[in-house]
Design an enzyme around this catalytic site. Structure first.
Site, PDB file in Angstrom:
ATOM      1  N   ASP A 146       0.863  -1.184   0.000  1.00 52.89           N
ATOM      2  CA  ASP A 146       0.000   0.000   0.000  1.00 52.89           C
ATOM      3  C   ASP A 146       0.898   1.232   0.000  1.00 52.89           C
ATOM      4  O   ASP A 146       1.839   1.335   0.799  1.00 52.89           O
ATOM      5  CB  ASP A 146      -0.912  -0.013   1.234  1.00 52.89           C
ATOM      6  CG  ASP A 146      -1.887   1.145   1.221  1.00 52.89           C
ATOM      7  OD1 ASP A 146      -3.007   0.951   0.718  1.00 52.89           O
ATOM      8  OD2 ASP A 146      -1.526   2.239   1.716  1.00 52.89           O
ATOM      9  N   ASN A 178      -2.861  12.989  -3.356  1.00 54.48           N
ATOM     10  CA  ASN A 178      -4.019  13.426  -4.134  1.00 54.48           C
ATOM     11  C   ASN A 178      -4.535  14.781  -3.656  1.00 54.48           C
ATOM     12  O   ASN A 178      -4.882  15.650  -4.468  1.00 54.48           O
ATOM     13  CB  ASN A 178      -5.139  12.391  -4.046  1.00 54.48           C
ATOM     14  CG  ASN A 178      -4.869  11.169  -4.906  1.00 54.48           C
ATOM     15  OD1 ASN A 178      -4.160  11.263  -5.908  1.00 54.48           O
ATOM     16  ND2 ASN A 178      -5.424  10.024  -4.512  1.00 54.48           N
ATOM     17  N   GLU A 186      -4.923   2.269  -4.006  1.00 57.21           N
ATOM     18  CA  GLU A 186      -3.474   2.352  -4.075  1.00 57.21           C
ATOM     19  C   GLU A 186      -2.808   1.064  -3.586  1.00 57.21           C
ATOM     20  O   GLU A 186      -1.614   1.042  -3.327  1.00 57.21           O
ATOM     21  CB  GLU A 186      -2.967   3.533  -3.231  1.00 57.21           C
ATOM     22  CG  GLU A 186      -3.199   3.414  -1.720  1.00 57.21           C
ATOM     23  CD  GLU A 186      -4.534   3.963  -1.297  1.00 57.21           C
ATOM     24  OE1 GLU A 186      -4.690   4.327  -0.124  1.00 57.21           O
ATOM     25  OE2 GLU A 186      -5.449   4.028  -2.144  1.00 57.21           O
ATOM     26  N   ASP A 203      -2.231   9.534 -10.071  1.00 56.99           N
ATOM     27  CA  ASP A 203      -2.161   8.530 -11.137  1.00 56.99           C
ATOM     28  C   ASP A 203      -0.716   8.282 -11.558  1.00 56.99           C
ATOM     29  O   ASP A 203      -0.314   7.148 -11.832  1.00 56.99           O
ATOM     30  CB  ASP A 203      -2.988   8.987 -12.342  1.00 56.99           C
ATOM     31  CG  ASP A 203      -4.477   8.977 -12.058  1.00 56.99           C
ATOM     32  OD1 ASP A 203      -4.882   8.378 -11.049  1.00 56.99           O
ATOM     33  OD2 ASP A 203      -5.242   9.573 -12.852  1.00 56.99           O
TER      34      ASP A 203
END
Length: 625
Positions: free
Chosen positions: A492, A500, A535, A509
């Site tokens: 993770d 973000n 993620e 991304d």
């Protein structure tokens, strides 16, 4: 009964029985031949109509691409301004020479302009710049009446288009309420028609049929049968007259003649009837021999026709079995092309991927014996992207490129022969077969693309969650069957939400793609990295124990820590880290669910212990199953 009467009766049996058999076979051949011509005519017309429909869909696809890229239309749809979208669609309808433009979203029609009888539409997904779907676009550039008229002019057959139980357009009055069969016969206004139809992928689906009037076939069959009856009747009358005359003067020869006649009546055509002398009896024997030779030749032709039919059926079966196998498909195409035009040899070459060199995939006959002319013609076709033809001395060569519409040449089909040059009909047939091969190759490529997309995550290029579950289930089952270990790594990305929130989802991304690239680069060929969700990434490691799984996770973690992820705003780079949880079967789990749960639990311990670290799953203490 007198000997003469017995001889006359025997002769009649010898003549009548074979001639009745011939008549039955002949009548059947006449019917089959005429009906075969009708079926071939319908099949040819259907093939032509399918090709015309495909061209109309392709033309509509070009217009749909232009409409789909129209920014004015897209802005109106994003703003849910249906009036503005309809106005712009009306302008585009005239600009693209289209007959209908429609946009739907969630089964709701947002825009619909143009004609209701439009046919052969192409559909596209309209997507916003952020990747969010706006709606599904449908564009048609022709109408059902125009298409049926064009198809009728080209094929000479009647054509009808139905939607549901309603006939949209037809060139045959009276077909409006008729149910169109896939392949079969139907009566319209008292006349029998042979029909073949196919259902398109349009929305709503359209059923397109070609119809052939079979009344003329029945008339031809009756005329041919009448002529055959007349010929047989004349032959029987003459034979009876000869028998009466010959029986009076050739009684001494009746024994041998009778024996030969018996052999002929039993179907043995190889032993001739005795024909000593030059009288009428000998002439009758000669006629019998000629008839036997004719029947033998006809039976041989029937055997050859049966063999050809069996070969055709075998090839159809091979085509069905290999329609997604490039090499087998090309082999069948080359064999069919060589047989169809009586070529001496042929071959097919194709690329493994765009830009790769051409490699020979199929060959029939001695291609090397025609090497130089074939290479020259293939070089010309590769350079021009068009079919090529060469005639060197007594060698004729035809080459057809395999290429998608407006695309690069992806392969070549070549045939050659010595002696006579290829006729126009042979050239047309060869290019038709090669063009069909090109369409089939595109279908194979499309099928493989769809298969890849079905199991691939679009953003990262890794396998998706569904494929990950399938791989883990398969590897766990294999590990338990062969008593081998299997490892599982789950990772993770640390503080991904912060990335973000701070830099935007586009930057997130980029981080996901970079981290996925590191995971893919450090995985073996037999491993299948996947995006587990959000993620979270994962990879199953066949034949790897807990310690080996831990070492791979540490390599990936170190490589991610060393990443310098470029910022999307061009202001430097970002550093990211990831937390890892590793588990292995049978050391920390004994089935698929417990293996995933163990790796997940280890991952969350790594997150809770300061992140940017790898945690092993707790050793499994349950008894092995």
């Amino acid at each position: 009964m007198s000997f003469r009467s017995r001889l006359t009766l025997f002769f009649l049996l010898i003549v009548i029985v074979p001639m009745v058999s011939v008549a039955v076979v002949l009548f059947r051949l006449i019917s089959d031949n005429e009906r075969g011509k009708a079926d071939a005519r319908v099949a040819q017309g259907q093939t032509a109509v399918i090709g015309l429909y495909g061209k109309e869909v392709d033309r509509a696809g070009v217009a749909a691409g232009r409409v789909g890229r129209d920014q004015v239309m897209a802005r109106a749809l994003r703003a849910d301004d249906q009036a503005a979208a309809a106005a712009r669609a009306t302008q585009l309808l005239a600009a693209q020479h289209a007959t209908r433009i429609a946009v739907t979203r969630n089964d709701r029609t947002l825009v619909e302009v143009g004609r209701n009888d439009a046919a052969a539409p192409a559909t596209r997904q309209i997507v916003a710049q952020d990747g969010r779907p706006i709606g599904r676009l449908s564009v048609a550039t022709t109408t059902a009446p125009a298409f049926t008229r064009l198809a009728h002019e080209i094929t000479g057959l009647d054509v009808a288009i139905q939607r549901g139980d309603r006939t949209v357009a037809t060139t045959l009055p009276g077909v409006a309420n008729a149910a169109l069969p896939r392949v079969g016969s139907l009566r319209i206004r008292g006349r029998e028609y042979r029909a073949a139809s196919f259902t398109t992928r349009a929305v709503p689906p359209e059923r397109v049929a070609v119809l052939f009037d079979t009344e003329n076939i029945s008339s031809d069959i009756n005329s041919a049968r009448l002529l055959a009856v007349v010929i047989l009747a004349v032959f029987l009358a003459l034979a009876f007259a000869f028998a009466t005359v010959v029986s009076r003067s050739l009684q001494a020869q009746i024994g041998r003649f009778l024996e030969g006649a018996k052999r002929l009546g039993s179907g043995n055509f190889s032993t001739p009837v005795p024909t000593e002398g030059d009288d009428e009896f000998a002439a009758l024997g000669q006629e019998f021999n000629a008839m036997a030779a004719e029947l033998e030749q006809r039976l041989e032709e029937l055997r050859q026709e049966r063999a050809r039919l069996q070969e055709s059926i075998r090839r159809v079966g091979e085509t069905f079995a290999s329609n997604l196998d490039r090499d087998a498909l090309l082999q069948i195409v080359v064999m069919t092309a060589v047989d169809a035009v009586s070529a001496g040899a042929g071959r097919a070459a194709a690329r493994d991927r765009p830009g790769a060199p051409l490699e020979q995939r199929a060959a029939v006959g001695d291609v090397r014996g025609h090497g130089e002319p074939i290479r020259a013609a293939e070089a010309e076709s590769m350079a021009t992207g068009r079919p090529a033809e060469r005639r060197n001395d007594d060698v004729s060569v035809l080459v057809h490129p395999l290429r998608p519409d407006d695309g690069a040449v992806q392969g070549l089909v070549s045939i050659a022969r010595r002696g006579d040059a290829f006729s126009p009909d042979e050239r047309e047939l060869f290019h038709y077969l090669a063009a069909q091969a090109s369409v089939s190759m595109e279908n194979v490529d499309l099928h493989e693309l769809v298969q890849r997309q079905a199991v691939t995550d679009e953003l990262t290029g890794l396998f998706n969650h569904r494929r990950f579950q399938e791989v883990v289930a398969s590897e766990v089952e294999r590990a338990r069957r062969f008593e081998q270990p299997v490892g599982l790594v789950m990772l993770d990305i640390d503080n991904f939400k912060s990335v973000n929130d701070t830099y935007g989802h586009q930057q997130g991304d980029v981080v996901l793609r970079e981290v996925s690239g590191v995971l893919r680069a450090n995985s073996r060929d037999i491993d299948e990295p996947a995006r587990y969700g959000g993620e979270e990434l994962a990879v199953a490691l066949p034949q790897t124990d807990l310690e080996g799984t831990y070492l791979l996770a540490e390599r990936v973690r170190t490589a991610i820590e060393a990443l310098a992820v470029p910022r999307v705003d061009g202001r430097g780079t970002l550093s990211v880290t990831a937390s890892f949880g590793v588990a292995a079967l049978p050391e920390t789990a004994d089935d698929k669910q417990s293996l995933i749960a163990a790796a997940d639990a280890a991952l969350y311990r790594a997150k809770g212990s300061g992140k940017n670290r790898t945690e092993r799953a707790v050793t499994n203490t349950a008894p092995a199953k």
